[in-house]
Design a protein around this motif. Structure first.
Motif, mmCIF file in Angstrom:
data_model
loop_
_atom_site.group_PDB
_atom_site.id
_atom_site.type_symbol
_atom_site.label_atom_id
_atom_site.label_comp_id
_atom_site.label_asym_id
_atom_site.label_seq_id
_atom_site.Cartn_x
_atom_site.Cartn_y
_atom_site.Cartn_z
ATOM 1 N N VAL A 119 0.863 -1.179 0.000
ATOM 2 C CA VAL A 119 0.000 0.000 0.000
ATOM 3 C C VAL A 119 0.904 1.235 0.000
ATOM 4 O O VAL A 119 1.793 1.352 0.836
ATOM 5 C CB VAL A 119 -0.937 0.015 1.231
ATOM 6 C CG1 VAL A 119 -1.769 1.291 1.262
ATOM 7 C CG2 VAL A 119 -1.833 -1.222 1.230
ATOM 8 N N ASN A 121 1.471 5.509 -0.037
ATOM 9 C CA ASN A 121 0.897 6.754 0.428
ATOM 10 C C ASN A 121 1.338 7.832 -0.551
ATOM 11 O O ASN A 121 2.525 8.104 -0.694
ATOM 12 C CB ASN A 121 1.392 7.081 1.839
ATOM 13 C CG ASN A 121 0.780 8.350 2.386
ATOM 14 O OD1 ASN A 121 0.709 9.370 1.708
ATOM 15 N ND2 ASN A 121 0.352 8.284 3.633
ATOM 16 N N ASP A 124 0.308 12.064 1.331
ATOM 17 C CA ASP A 124 -0.688 12.154 2.405
ATOM 18 C C ASP A 124 -2.073 12.577 1.895
ATOM 19 O O ASP A 124 -2.878 13.135 2.639
ATOM 20 C CB ASP A 124 -0.229 13.087 3.524
ATOM 21 C CG ASP A 124 0.919 12.471 4.320
ATOM 22 O OD1 ASP A 124 0.947 11.232 4.470
ATOM 23 O OD2 ASP A 124 1.793 13.235 4.782
ATOM 24 N N TYR A 126 -3.702 10.272 -0.724
ATOM 25 C CA TYR A 126 -4.325 8.974 -1.003
ATOM 26 C C TYR A 126 -3.460 7.837 -0.497
ATOM 27 O O TYR A 126 -2.231 7.916 -0.549
ATOM 28 C CB TYR A 126 -4.477 8.751 -2.526
ATOM 29 C CG TYR A 126 -5.594 9.517 -3.152
ATOM 30 C CD1 TYR A 126 -6.908 9.079 -3.069
ATOM 31 C CD2 TYR A 126 -5.334 10.688 -3.856
ATOM 32 C CE1 TYR A 126 -7.930 9.790 -3.666
ATOM 33 C CE2 TYR A 126 -6.345 11.403 -4.453
ATOM 34 C CZ TYR A 126 -7.643 10.948 -4.351
ATOM 35 O OH TYR A 126 -8.660 11.654 -4.941
ATOM 36 N N LYS A 127 -4.110 6.785 -0.051
ATOM 37 C CA LYS A 127 -3.492 5.473 0.090
ATOM 38 C C LYS A 127 -3.952 4.701 -1.137
ATOM 39 O O LYS A 127 -5.145 4.674 -1.447
ATOM 40 C CB LYS A 127 -3.981 4.760 1.351
ATOM 41 C CG LYS A 127 -3.327 5.163 2.624
ATOM 42 C CD LYS A 127 -3.922 4.320 3.747
ATOM 43 C CE LYS A 127 -3.046 4.262 4.954
ATOM 44 N NZ LYS A 127 -3.686 3.434 5.999
ATOM 45 N N THR A 129 -3.374 1.040 -3.718
ATOM 46 C CA THR A 129 -2.784 -0.275 -3.949
ATOM 47 C C THR A 129 -3.460 -0.934 -5.140
ATOM 48 O O THR A 129 -4.612 -0.624 -5.464
ATOM 49 C CB THR A 129 -2.896 -1.171 -2.706
ATOM 50 O OG1 THR A 129 -2.074 -2.338 -2.896
ATOM 51 C CG2 THR A 129 -4.325 -1.607 -2.429
ATOM 52 N N GLN A 143 -7.956 5.200 -1.164
ATOM 53 C CA GLN A 143 -8.608 5.818 -0.003
ATOM 54 C C GLN A 143 -8.159 7.263 0.064
ATOM 55 O O GLN A 143 -6.971 7.560 0.173
ATOM 56 C CB GLN A 143 -8.227 5.092 1.279
ATOM 57 C CG GLN A 143 -8.827 5.717 2.524
ATOM 58 C CD GLN A 143 -8.379 5.024 3.799
ATOM 59 O OE1 GLN A 143 -7.905 3.894 3.795
ATOM 60 N NE2 GLN A 143 -8.519 5.739 4.913
ATOM 61 N N LEU A 145 -7.326 10.333 1.840
ATOM 62 C CA LEU A 145 -6.937 10.648 3.215
ATOM 63 C C LEU A 145 -7.377 12.050 3.655
ATOM 64 O O LEU A 145 -7.340 12.367 4.840
ATOM 65 C CB LEU A 145 -5.422 10.527 3.374
ATOM 66 C CG LEU A 145 -4.866 9.118 3.132
ATOM 67 C CD1 LEU A 145 -3.338 9.157 3.186
ATOM 68 C CD2 LEU A 145 -5.432 8.122 4.120
#
Length: 148
Positions: A119, A121, A124, A126-127, A129, A143, A145
């Motif tokens: 995964v 980053n 800071d 989006y995360k 994968t 995701q 963030l």
């Protein structure tokens, strides 16, 4: 020259096992809109294959905007290929925004699907994968963030 009015209808993906692929995507939250078997002259013409016969399913994302059409060929026989790599030309991946990437990865793991590497980053913001889903489909989870 202006373009024609156009809207994305769906993304279609040929799969080895329709039921297993439906389970994967419905576990992630997509809904099955319908299932059918298609064949006949109209299908031959539309797809460009003689004797075209497939089981299909249409799935929709929870927000109602995205659709996947999954299909498993009965005839002609499906042609196995090597799973694509992220840098290969052609269909690349299907991407989904998720509220919690760890939850999405836990669901994917229950189907034997794991990140290609890990995964990441991104600043800071989006995360991100990529996982290898059913039939070798690359599925991206993102995701946001900043939406805490």
């Amino acid at each position: 020259m202006p373009g024609v009015p156009i809207a994305l209808e769906n993304v279609a993906i040929a799969v080895r096992d329709l039921d297993a692929t439906i389970r994967f995507f419905t576990d992630l939250g997509l809904t099955v809109l319908g299932r059918d078997e298609v064949s006949g002259a109209w299908a031959d013409t539309a797809v460009g294959l003689d004797g075209n016969h497939a089981k299909i399913a249409m799935l929709q994302t929870p927000d109602g905007h995205g659709r996947l059409e999954l299909f498993e060929y009965i005839h002609p026989d499906a042609i196995e290929t090597e799973p694509t790599l992220p840098n290969e030309i052609g269909m690349h991946r299907v991407a989904f925004s998720v509220d919690d990437i760890d939850d999405a990865l836990a669901i994917a793991a229950r189907h034997g699907c794991h990140p290609l590497r890990g995964v990441a980053n991104y600043a800071d913001v989006y995360k991100l994968t990529y996982v290898r889903g059913p039939s070798g489909i690359i599925v991206m989870f993102a995701q946001d963030l900043t939406a805490r």
